[in-house]
Design an enzyme around this catalytic site. Structure first.
Site, mmCIF file in Angstrom:
data_model
loop_
_atom_site.group_PDB
_atom_site.id
_atom_site.type_symbol
_atom_site.label_atom_id
_atom_site.label_comp_id
_atom_site.label_asym_id
_atom_site.label_seq_id
_atom_site.Cartn_x
_atom_site.Cartn_y
_atom_site.Cartn_z
ATOM 1 C CB SER A 1 -32.806 19.331 42.501
ATOM 2 O OG SER A 1 -33.241 17.980 42.843
ATOM 3 C CE1 TYR B 1 -28.945 19.063 46.441
ATOM 4 C CE2 TYR B 1 -30.770 17.843 45.368
ATOM 5 C CZ TYR B 1 -29.644 18.625 45.730
ATOM 6 O OH TYR B 1 -29.435 19.137 44.162
#
Length: 251
Positions: A138, A151
């Site tokens: 990501s 995250y």
């Protein structure tokens, strides 16, 4: 559902987290390129429907469970591509308000799940003579953002693991590509917000995010490169996003 080992000469692509989103789109793309696609996820009904549509193989898989990973890999007698796609986020809590169970889930799914699958399939990937590992991390693997510490920490760890593996496998017939997507409209936000569809939809209102097919198309391009070409890291953002923190809604 077909889980019988294949004896054909077709190259085999394994895609985790393939019951929806980027994983499902990647499975379709690689199947269209002629790969024998083996897909894994926990939602077996959706997984089987995808496999039936693309002529692939569906095998139950929970990347957070050692026995599930072992059972999945036992069905494979050849692997040419591994797409580590299974992952996700939970919540937007600050560090001070961190839910430790959410943190554990994110680390188990994103980091340990990738380690489990990669470790298990490395021998087969090397034996293929031209293996490829694609890890979907990501933009959060390179940029932190407010309330995203759980995250971003997990994605940073996942990315560093993948990049370290690039050094460790130097000289072996295995290529490694890290894909770092920015805003992609999938079920990601729905999972992050515990099924709150309205809140999930609001993340993408007022801008045009990437789609799962956008990411899958790039993975297909990576897979089509000749053995001597290694696309190490690919950061993909929509035009409406400048960084993890900044987009046209939050300039």
């Amino acid at each position: 559902m077909n889980t019988v080992q294949t004896s054909s000469n077709r190259k085999v692509a394994v895609v985790t987290g393939a019951s929806s989103g980027i994983g499902e789109a990647t499975a379709r793309t690689l199947a269209a390129q002629g790969y024998d696609v083996v897909i894994g996820a926990r939602r077996l009904d959706r997984l089987t429907a995808v496999a039936d549509e693309i002529g692939g193989r569906a095998i139950p898989l929970d990347v957070t469970d050692d026995e599930s990973v072992a059972a999945f890999c036992a069905h494979l007698d050849r692997v040419d591509i591994l797409v580590n796609n299974a992952g996700g986020a939970r919540g937007l809590a600050t560090v001070a308000q961190a839910d430790l169970e959410d943190w554990r889930w994110m680390w188990e799914t994103n980091v340990m799940g990738t380690v489990r699958m990669t470790r298990a399939l490395l021998p087969a990937l090397e034996a293929s003579g031209d293996g490829l590992i694609v890890t979907i991390t990501s933009i959060a693997a390179i940029e932190p953002y407010d309330n995203g510490s759980g995250y971003t920490a997990a994605k940073h760890a996942q990315g560093v693991m993948h990049r370290t593996l690039r050094f460790e496998l130097l000289g072996k017939p295995i290529r490694l590509t890290e894909i770092q997507p920015g805003m992609v409209e999938t079920e990601f936000s729905l999972v992050r917000f515990d099924g709150d569809a309205q809140r999930a939809a609001s993340v993408y209102e007022g801008l045009t995010p990437l789609t799962a097919d956008d990411i899958a198309e790039v993975i297909g391009f990576v897979a089509s490169r000749p053995p001597h070409v290694n696309l190490d890291t690919i950061l993909i953002k929509p035009r409406d996003q400048a960084s993890a923190r900044r987009n046209i809604k939050n300039p």
